[in-house]
Design an enzyme around this catalytic site. Sequence first.
Site, PDB file in Angstrom:
ATOM      1  N   LYS A  97       0.942  -1.259  -0.013  1.00  0.00           N
ATOM      2  CA  LYS A  97       0.100  -0.072   0.085  1.00  0.00           C
ATOM      3  C   LYS A  97       0.915   1.396   0.167  1.00  0.00           C
ATOM      4  CE  LYS A  97      -3.463  -0.116   2.849  1.00  0.00           C
ATOM      5  NZ  LYS A  97      -4.985   0.300   2.984  1.00  0.00           N
ATOM      6  N   ARG A 157      -3.330   2.676   8.847  1.00  0.00           N
ATOM      7  CA  ARG A 157      -3.793   1.543   8.370  1.00  0.00           C
ATOM      8  C   ARG A 157      -2.575   0.624   8.085  1.00  0.00           C
ATOM      9  NH1 ARG A 157      -8.645   2.571   4.815  1.00  0.00           N
ATOM     10  NH2 ARG A 157      -8.838   4.625   4.498  1.00  0.00           N
ATOM     11  N   GLY A 207      -8.251  -7.120   4.902  1.00  0.00           N
ATOM     12  CA  GLY A 207      -9.124  -7.124   5.980  1.00  0.00           C
ATOM     13  C   GLY A 207      -8.539  -7.965   7.079  1.00  0.00           C
ATOM     14  N   MET A 228      -5.729  -7.313   8.857  1.00  0.00           N
ATOM     15  CA  MET A 228      -5.154  -6.541  10.008  1.00  0.00           C
ATOM     16  C   MET A 228      -6.060  -5.182  10.165  1.00  0.00           C
ATOM     17  SD  MET A 228      -1.110  -6.423   9.208  1.00  0.00           S
ATOM     18  CE  MET A 228      -1.322  -6.726   7.319  1.00  0.00           C
ATOM     19  N   ARG A 272      -3.696  -1.446  -5.890  1.00  0.00           N
ATOM     20  CA  ARG A 272      -2.695  -2.741  -5.741  1.00  0.00           C
ATOM     21  C   ARG A 272      -3.217  -3.687  -6.758  1.00  0.00           C
ATOM     22  NH1 ARG A 272      -5.858  -4.469  -0.335  1.00  0.00           N
ATOM     23  NH2 ARG A 272      -8.003  -5.030  -1.388  1.00  0.00           N
ATOM     24  N   HIS A 305     -15.892  -8.721   1.752  1.00  0.00           N
ATOM     25  CA  HIS A 305     -14.703  -9.694   2.165  1.00  0.00           C
ATOM     26  C   HIS A 305     -14.916 -11.097   1.524  1.00  0.00           C
ATOM     27  CE1 HIS A 305     -13.016 -12.775   5.113  1.00  0.00           C
ATOM     28  NE2 HIS A 305     -11.886 -11.825   4.945  1.00  0.00           N
ATOM     29  N   ARG A 345       2.482 -47.473 -12.474  1.00  0.00           N
ATOM     30  CA  ARG A 345       2.443 -48.590 -11.376  1.00  0.00           C
ATOM     31  C   ARG A 345       1.725 -49.971 -11.807  1.00  0.00           C
ATOM     32  NH1 ARG A 345       1.197 -43.376  -8.326  1.00  0.00           N
ATOM     33  NH2 ARG A 345       2.271 -43.301  -6.582  1.00  0.00           N
ATOM     34  N   ARG A 377       7.126 -49.367 -13.761  1.00  0.00           N
ATOM     35  CA  ARG A 377       7.857 -49.671 -12.616  1.00  0.00           C
ATOM     36  C   ARG A 377       7.442 -51.206 -12.245  1.00  0.00           C
ATOM     37  NH1 ARG A 377       5.826 -46.965  -7.063  1.00  0.00           N
ATOM     38  NH2 ARG A 377       4.214 -48.199  -7.263  1.00  0.00           N
ATOM     39  N   GLU A 387      14.223 -43.748  -3.188  1.00  0.00           N
ATOM     40  CA  GLU A 387      13.135 -43.477  -2.489  1.00  0.00           C
ATOM     41  C   GLU A 387      13.541 -44.200  -0.995  1.00  0.00           C
ATOM     42  OE1 GLU A 387       9.472 -45.483  -3.933  1.00  0.00           O
ATOM     43  OE2 GLU A 387      10.466 -46.849  -4.729  1.00  0.00           O
ATOM     44  N   SER A 411      14.451 -41.896 -10.686  1.00  0.00           N
ATOM     45  CA  SER A 411      13.117 -41.214 -10.346  1.00  0.00           C
ATOM     46  C   SER A 411      12.949 -41.191  -8.994  1.00  0.00           C
ATOM     47  CB  SER A 411      12.043 -41.802 -11.152  1.00  0.00           C
ATOM     48  OG  SER A 411      10.884 -41.074 -10.744  1.00  0.00           O
ATOM     49  N   GLY A 430      11.185 -41.222  -5.571  1.00  0.00           N
ATOM     50  CA  GLY A 430       9.764 -41.591  -5.431  1.00  0.00           C
ATOM     51  C   GLY A 430       9.684 -40.917  -3.971  1.00  0.00           C
ATOM     52  N   ASP A 478       7.699 -42.238  -0.801  1.00  0.00           N
ATOM     53  CA  ASP A 478       8.429 -43.038   0.413  1.00  0.00           C
ATOM     54  C   ASP A 478       9.696 -42.168   0.891  1.00  0.00           C
ATOM     55  OD1 ASP A 478       7.215 -45.629   0.390  1.00  0.00           O
ATOM     56  OD2 ASP A 478       7.394 -46.043  -1.680  1.00  0.00           O
ATOM     57  N   CYS A 503       8.624 -38.702  -9.146  1.00  0.00           N
ATOM     58  CA  CYS A 503       7.177 -39.123  -9.743  1.00  0.00           C
ATOM     59  C   CYS A 503       6.312 -39.294  -8.221  1.00  0.00           C
ATOM     60  CB  CYS A 503       7.361 -40.539 -10.262  1.00  0.00           C
ATOM     61  SG  CYS A 503       8.099 -41.704  -9.239  1.00  0.00           S
ATOM     62  N   TYR A 548      13.124 -33.991 -15.452  1.00  0.00           N
ATOM     63  CA  TYR A 548      11.492 -33.706 -15.402  1.00  0.00           C
ATOM     64  C   TYR A 548      10.752 -34.008 -14.250  1.00  0.00           C
ATOM     65  CZ  TYR A 548      11.492 -38.846 -15.294  1.00  0.00           C
ATOM     66  OH  TYR A 548      11.455 -40.198 -14.851  1.00  0.00           O
TER      67      TYR A 548
HETATM   68  C1  PEP Z   1       6.791 -43.000  -4.262  1.00  0.00           C
HETATM   69  O1  PEP Z   1       7.085 -43.616  -3.204  1.00  0.00           O
HETATM   70  O2  PEP Z   1       6.973 -41.508  -4.340  1.00  0.00           O
HETATM   71  C2  PEP Z   1       6.051 -43.428  -5.319  1.00  0.00           C
HETATM   72  C3  PEP Z   1       5.925 -42.602  -6.454  1.00  0.00           C
HETATM   73  O3  PEP Z   1       5.756 -44.429  -5.299  1.00  0.00           O
HETATM   74  P1  PEP Z   1       4.569 -45.315  -4.566  1.00  0.00           P
HETATM   75  O4  PEP Z   1       3.640 -43.776  -4.070  1.00  0.00           O
HETATM   76  O5  PEP Z   1       3.750 -46.062  -5.496  1.00  0.00           O
HETATM   77  O6  PEP Z   1       5.117 -45.732  -3.305  1.00  0.00           O
HETATM   78 MG    MG Z   2       7.287 -45.473  -3.555  1.00  0.00          MG
END
Ligand code: PEP
Ligand code: MG
Length: 908
Positions: free
Chosen positions: A28, A98, A107, A109, A365, A483, A591, A650, A778, A797, A799, A802, A864, A884
């Site tokens: 503000k 204010r 709203g 504060m 704002r 509000h 999976r 997997r 994992e 990857s 996980g 876990d 993942c 990724y």
């Molecule tokens: C994980 O453990 O992050 C995973 C993707 O495998 P899951 O959830 O199937 O154990």
């Molecule tokens: Mg897992």
Amino acid sequence: MSNIKRVYSFGAKKAEGKADMKNLLGGKGANLAEMCLLGLPVPAGFTITTEVCTEYYENDCQLPAELMPEVWAAMQKTEETMGMKFGDPTNALLVSCRSGARSSMPGMMDTVLNIGLSSATIPGFIKKTNNPRFVWDSYRRLIMMYADVVMEKSEGLEPSDGRGIRKQLDDMLDAFKHKKGYKSDTDLNADDLKLLAEDFKKRVHASLGQPFPDDAKAQLEGSIKAVFKSWNGKKAISYRRIEGIPDEWGTAVNVQAMVFGNMGDSSATGVAFTRNPATGENVFYGEWLINAQGEDVVAGIRTPNPLNNDTKNDQNSHLKSMQEAMPSTYKELANIRDILETSFKDMLDIEFTIQENVLYMLQCRAGKRTGTAALNMAMDMLKEGLIDEKKAVTRVDPAQLDELLHPICDPAAEKKSHVVVKGLPAGPGAAVGKVVFTAEDAVIWFRKGEKVILLREETNPEDVEGMRAAEGILTARGGMTSHAALVARGWGKCCIVGAGHLHVDAATKSAKVAGTDVILKEGDVITLNGTKGNVYLGAITLMDATENPRFQDFMKLVDKFRKMGVRTNADTPADAKIAREYGAEGIGLFRTEHMFYGEGADQPLFLLRKMILSNGVEERKVALNELFAYVKKDIKATMDAMDGLPVTFRLLDPPLHEFVPQNADKQAELAKALGISVEAVAKRGESLHESNPMMGHRGVRLGVTYPEVSEMQIRAIFESSVELIKEGKDPHPEIMVPVTCDVSELDFTKKIADKVYGEVCSKFGVKAIDYKYGTMIEIPRACLLADRMAKSAEFFSFGTNDLTQMSFGFSRDDIGGFLNEYLDKKMLPADPFQTIDQDGVGQLIKMSVEKGRATRPDLKVGICGEQGGDPASVEFCFKAGLTYVSCSPYRVPIARLAAAQASIRAGK
Ligand code: PEP
Ligand code: MG
């Protein structure tokens, strides 16, 4: 800290601050300064920095000694600009005080208005304004606000039964009107208000044990402290937690000369958006009230008038617009709208006041907007040349994209339904849920797994937690800038406000629809169409709002700046197809066990059970051979749906006992197939029982003990690939080994893969099948030994479901019992199963990436776990150098946008 500048002045087209000083001056304060620099009519004043808030808290809630002298020096400048003097008996300047944090907290504060009215200044002020009614009304408002905010709330004296000082004074006002036979506040005359003010002061003294201060300077100092204090008020803390605003930021305090919208019919006040915040349409959009103060518009006490023709709707079209009532001032305001948009290059939310035909800007704002509006505005402003492509991409909050893909009422079903009551369409989309009447109930019901609609007379900042928990919000009072509307819009939540025919009875938790015999009771199911403002009894079918061409164009732009890949977690060809439409560049997690659940799973599940309960390798192989055809069909169809893109399969992960039949029929069926007794089946099942299945016989350990299971799955992957290639397709399978903690497990499984690979190649007469071999990461040990894991794995990857479980030692299936406590007590900033814990789990990830790539520089790394679709986690993954992220199909667009914004922010 004694030499720092604590107070920044603004006014008379000059300012010591500017727009980019938000961290120091709050949003503000910085924008008030900027508006002055743009030459706009802003009442003069000054901003006390956010650093002073920090000092205040470090100093045991004391203002630093240097502050007030600096405040009085700045006040002198304000006085000179305004040609009035604070506390002066003949020509008193009144000010407002204010809050103003870096990021807006509507709203949440506290504010005190009309500071400076006292027995010393009132007579002169009456003489100057020649309007005793106005002066006494301003005075009684000051007493109410000051007593509530400064004397009660900030001192922690607020009673829990809701009978705080504001309520007591409100009741006195009502009783007074009742006694006099008055209908509305405007019936009160100057003498009435004077009498009331005296009574108010007595009540304040009696109730709070202190007199209301009769001194302008004391009033201001008290108000400044109270604003700082409100940074740590209950509602502000809870809003910050929801919005992820850090507690250390602190608030600035803005002290500004008062201008009055309640000085008769040539005065007014209003709130506007430079474009429609619900749809994004490029029209000036707002509400105003003649002879009123700003709080009257926002509090939803009176239904405001439309600003112009573009703002008229079914509910307010009979009310006069500002365009009609004050055409020249409206023109001036519309011109300011253009100046502001050109300068700030964004949609702004502005507050203005007209005092005796003179227009003043009180605030501007960046306006809160729905996801639809954010997207439309970004694309419009790009086209208008106001912003560039990068800016357009950053203008939509990834979390808001969700809302664009949000359900709407199925039009056919809606047509057949009867509108029970109408209100203003404040938040888009549709919501179905059970009615609750308090924010507390909304939270309790939500935690029990219920979908609720929070129905309130009007909402106030205390209700935010309940509003958050609700599917939709419905209020009887208030306008598009009330509000409820502001907060809901900020969250992209379905919301209807100002359904005036609803008569809410909080005591009985019911609401009557005037003119009908409908009574909504707690637990009744209703449907809201927040885009139209319609409320229906019962549940209407909802459907997805897909295929918006604007959305497609925006996502194309997003991908232009995105450097990190986005894949999806999908286990069926149908999911794969949806994810592809949402822009997934492959499957990051298939999976394999999911083919044993859900539709069409009966036969494969039966065969899997047969395999699990087999006695010895030979019997198991027979069952596996039967299962093979099903597994292959599933794998092939998924690679077909993802033709040309990688699919990470997997190998079997869950502990086998999950598949053991519990019901007698299924056990009997299996017993027959295996030629053994039902008791024997039950016994074999029991033998699979484990104390800690999450850390038991699961993941790669299954493949180590039953290599024939891995072999069957790998064979299905290779054979499907060859068949697809022969059909002219382009499959890219990836074999992923779960729950590993040592490279020996990877080497073991790789040997199986190599063997099957050779067999499949010779069976089909092909030389090579393009595939990759890798592992999930994992278990913390796998992170520590990532350099070794990468010797065998071509990709990792994470996980993180876990990995979070194993790092925290929090069972992912049992966090419901304690996580809320951790969050409520601020022992954790967020649920680590939703947002990566960057401090702990994040370190493991970074270390694994480094170690893994030290062994294998071209190691591909993905994630993942569930966090892969969470914007903050996506940004973290980008920074950690991941190739990724992979997330559920509906979160793919969110992850794409978050990834693009991460690279824009990183200047890449
Ligand atoms: C994980 O453990 O992050 C995973 C993707 O495998 P899951 O959830 O199937 O154990
Ligand atoms: Mg897992």
